[in-house]
Design a protein around this motif. Structure first.
Motif, mmCIF file in Angstrom:
data_model
loop_
_atom_site.group_PDB
_atom_site.id
_atom_site.type_symbol
_atom_site.label_atom_id
_atom_site.label_comp_id
_atom_site.label_asym_id
_atom_site.label_seq_id
_atom_site.Cartn_x
_atom_site.Cartn_y
_atom_site.Cartn_z
ATOM 1 N N THR A 5 0.835 -1.200 0.000
ATOM 2 C CA THR A 5 0.000 0.000 0.000
ATOM 3 C C THR A 5 0.868 1.248 0.000
ATOM 4 O O THR A 5 2.047 1.208 0.383
ATOM 5 C CB THR A 5 -0.917 0.026 1.235
ATOM 6 O OG1 THR A 5 -0.101 0.187 2.417
ATOM 7 C CG2 THR A 5 -1.758 -1.237 1.340
ATOM 8 N N ASP A 6 0.280 2.358 -0.385
ATOM 9 C CA ASP A 6 0.980 3.643 -0.329
ATOM 10 C C ASP A 6 1.396 3.950 1.105
ATOM 11 O O ASP A 6 2.471 4.501 1.348
ATOM 12 C CB ASP A 6 0.097 4.766 -0.873
ATOM 13 C CG ASP A 6 -0.090 4.673 -2.379
ATOM 14 O OD1 ASP A 6 0.700 3.964 -3.040
ATOM 15 O OD2 ASP A 6 -1.029 5.315 -2.896
ATOM 16 N N GLU A 7 0.557 3.599 2.054
ATOM 17 C CA GLU A 7 0.874 3.847 3.469
ATOM 18 C C GLU A 7 2.124 3.067 3.886
ATOM 19 O O GLU A 7 2.990 3.607 4.585
ATOM 20 C CB GLU A 7 -0.306 3.456 4.361
ATOM 21 C CG GLU A 7 -0.054 3.738 5.829
ATOM 22 C CD GLU A 7 -1.234 3.362 6.717
ATOM 23 O OE1 GLU A 7 -1.011 3.298 7.936
ATOM 24 O OE2 GLU A 7 -2.337 3.125 6.196
ATOM 25 N N GLN A 8 2.241 1.833 3.430
ATOM 26 C CA GLN A 8 3.426 1.043 3.755
ATOM 27 C C GLN A 8 4.684 1.659 3.142
ATOM 28 O O GLN A 8 5.742 1.695 3.780
ATOM 29 C CB GLN A 8 3.251 -0.395 3.264
ATOM 30 C CG GLN A 8 2.250 -1.188 4.072
ATOM 31 C CD GLN A 8 1.951 -2.526 3.431
ATOM 32 O OE1 GLN A 8 1.634 -2.595 2.229
ATOM 33 N NE2 GLN A 8 2.043 -3.592 4.211
ATOM 34 N N GLN A 10 5.147 4.846 2.475
ATOM 35 C CA GLN A 10 5.422 6.066 3.237
ATOM 36 C C GLN A 10 6.036 5.747 4.599
ATOM 37 O O GLN A 10 6.951 6.445 5.052
ATOM 38 C CB GLN A 10 4.149 6.892 3.390
ATOM 39 C CG GLN A 10 3.666 7.478 2.078
ATOM 40 C CD GLN A 10 2.259 8.062 2.157
ATOM 41 O OE1 GLN A 10 1.599 8.018 3.192
ATOM 42 N NE2 GLN A 10 1.785 8.584 1.032
ATOM 43 N N GLN A 11 5.557 4.698 5.256
ATOM 44 C CA GLN A 11 6.117 4.306 6.549
ATOM 45 C C GLN A 11 7.581 3.893 6.399
ATOM 46 O O GLN A 11 8.424 4.267 7.208
ATOM 47 C CB GLN A 11 5.305 3.168 7.172
ATOM 48 C CG GLN A 11 3.969 3.609 7.707
ATOM 49 C CD GLN A 11 3.108 2.429 8.177
ATOM 50 O OE1 GLN A 11 3.412 1.261 7.910
ATOM 51 N NE2 GLN A 11 2.023 2.749 8.870
#
Length: 111
Positions: A5-8, A10-11
Protein backbone atom coordinates in the motif's frame (compact mmCIF):
# COMPACT_ATOMS: atom_id res chain seq x y z
CA UNK A 1 3.81 -11.21 -3.90
CA UNK A 2 1.39 -9.24 -1.75
CA UNK A 3 0.35 -5.77 -2.87
CA UNK A 4 2.09 -2.96 -1.02
CA UNK A 5 0.00 0.00 0.00
CA UNK A 6 0.98 3.64 -0.33
CA UNK A 7 0.87 3.85 3.47
CA UNK A 8 3.43 1.04 3.76
CA UNK A 9 5.71 2.81 1.28
CA UNK A 10 5.42 6.07 3.24
CA UNK A 11 6.12 4.31 6.55
CA UNK A 12 9.25 2.71 5.14
CA UNK A 13 10.38 5.97 3.51
CA UNK A 14 10.09 7.72 6.89
CA UNK A 15 12.76 5.37 8.30
CA UNK A 16 15.36 6.12 5.59
CA UNK A 17 18.81 7.08 6.83
CA UNK A 18 21.71 8.58 4.87
CA UNK A 19 24.58 6.30 3.85
CA UNK A 20 27.36 6.39 1.27
CA UNK A 21 27.57 3.96 -1.64
CA UNK A 22 31.13 3.05 -2.60
CA UNK A 23 31.90 1.67 -6.06
CA UNK A 24 35.40 0.35 -6.69
CA UNK A 25 36.51 -0.37 -10.26
CA UNK A 26 39.68 -1.89 -11.59
CA UNK A 27 42.15 0.62 -13.02
CA UNK A 28 45.04 0.24 -15.49
CA UNK A 29 47.50 -0.28 -12.61
CA UNK A 30 45.74 -3.47 -11.53
CA UNK A 31 48.58 -5.77 -12.58
CA UNK A 32 51.56 -3.72 -11.40
CA UNK A 33 54.51 -5.22 -9.56
CA UNK A 34 53.53 -5.98 -5.96
CA UNK A 35 49.80 -5.93 -6.77
CA UNK A 36 49.01 -9.06 -4.74
CA UNK A 37 50.47 -7.56 -1.56
CA UNK A 38 48.70 -4.24 -2.12
CA UNK A 39 45.40 -6.01 -2.73
CA UNK A 40 45.94 -8.02 0.46
CA UNK A 41 46.32 -4.73 2.40
CA UNK A 42 43.12 -3.47 0.75
CA UNK A 43 41.21 -6.61 1.71
CA UNK A 44 42.36 -6.47 5.35
CA UNK A 45 41.42 -2.80 5.53
CA UNK A 46 37.95 -3.33 4.05
CA UNK A 47 37.24 -6.23 6.42
CA UNK A 48 38.46 -4.09 9.34
CA UNK A 49 36.12 -1.27 8.27
CA UNK A 50 33.30 -3.81 8.15
CA UNK A 51 34.21 -5.14 11.61
CA UNK A 52 34.16 -1.67 13.18
CA UNK A 53 30.80 -0.76 11.59
CA UNK A 54 32.12 1.79 9.10
CA UNK A 55 31.04 -0.53 6.29
CA UNK A 56 27.52 -1.87 6.80
CA UNK A 57 27.48 -4.08 3.69
CA UNK A 58 30.58 -5.30 1.84
CA UNK A 59 30.15 -6.91 -1.58
CA UNK A 60 33.18 -7.88 -3.68
CA UNK A 61 32.14 -8.06 -7.33
CA UNK A 62 33.46 -10.80 -9.58
CA UNK A 63 34.03 -8.97 -12.86
CA UNK A 64 36.81 -7.44 -14.91
CA UNK A 65 35.39 -3.91 -14.46
CA UNK A 66 33.60 -3.28 -11.21
CA UNK A 67 35.46 -4.97 -8.35
CA UNK A 68 33.44 -4.05 -5.29
CA UNK A 69 30.49 -2.23 -3.77
CA UNK A 70 30.03 -1.21 -0.16
CA UNK A 71 27.48 0.70 1.86
CA UNK A 72 29.24 2.91 4.39
CA UNK A 73 27.57 4.18 7.53
CA UNK A 74 29.41 7.47 7.14
CA UNK A 75 28.57 10.80 5.54
CA UNK A 76 29.72 11.47 2.00
CA UNK A 77 32.85 13.47 2.79
CA UNK A 78 34.10 11.09 5.47
CA UNK A 79 33.48 8.11 3.18
CA UNK A 80 35.42 9.82 0.39
CA UNK A 81 38.34 10.50 2.75
CA UNK A 82 38.36 6.92 4.00
CA UNK A 83 38.34 5.49 0.49
CA UNK A 84 40.96 7.92 -0.83
CA UNK A 85 43.35 6.33 1.68
CA UNK A 86 42.68 2.79 0.39
CA UNK A 87 45.92 1.03 -0.62
CA UNK A 88 44.60 -0.06 -4.05
CA UNK A 89 43.21 3.41 -4.78
CA UNK A 90 46.49 5.08 -3.75
CA UNK A 91 48.46 2.63 -5.93
CA UNK A 92 46.29 3.27 -9.00
CA UNK A 93 44.97 -0.31 -9.03
CA UNK A 94 41.38 0.79 -8.40
CA UNK A 95 39.31 3.89 -8.89
CA UNK A 96 36.61 4.83 -6.42
CA UNK A 97 33.31 6.66 -6.70
CA UNK A 98 31.36 7.53 -3.56
CA UNK A 99 27.71 8.48 -3.94
CA UNK A 100 25.11 9.60 -1.41
CA UNK A 101 22.30 7.12 -0.86
CA UNK A 102 19.64 6.25 1.67
CA UNK A 103 18.86 2.91 3.20
CA UNK A 104 16.53 1.37 5.69
CA UNK A 105 17.97 0.37 9.08
CA UNK A 106 17.57 -3.33 9.71
CA UNK A 107 17.86 -4.38 6.07
CA UNK A 108 20.10 -7.42 5.74
CA UNK A 109 21.30 -9.86 3.14
CA UNK A 110 19.54 -13.22 3.25
CA UNK A 111 21.46 -15.61 5.45
Amino acid sequence: MDAVTDEQVQQLAATAKPYSLVQLSWAPGRHQEGADAIEGEHQRRMVSLRADGTIAVLCPVLSDGLCGVAIMARDLEEAREIMAADPCVRAGMMTVEVLPCVGFPGDTLPG
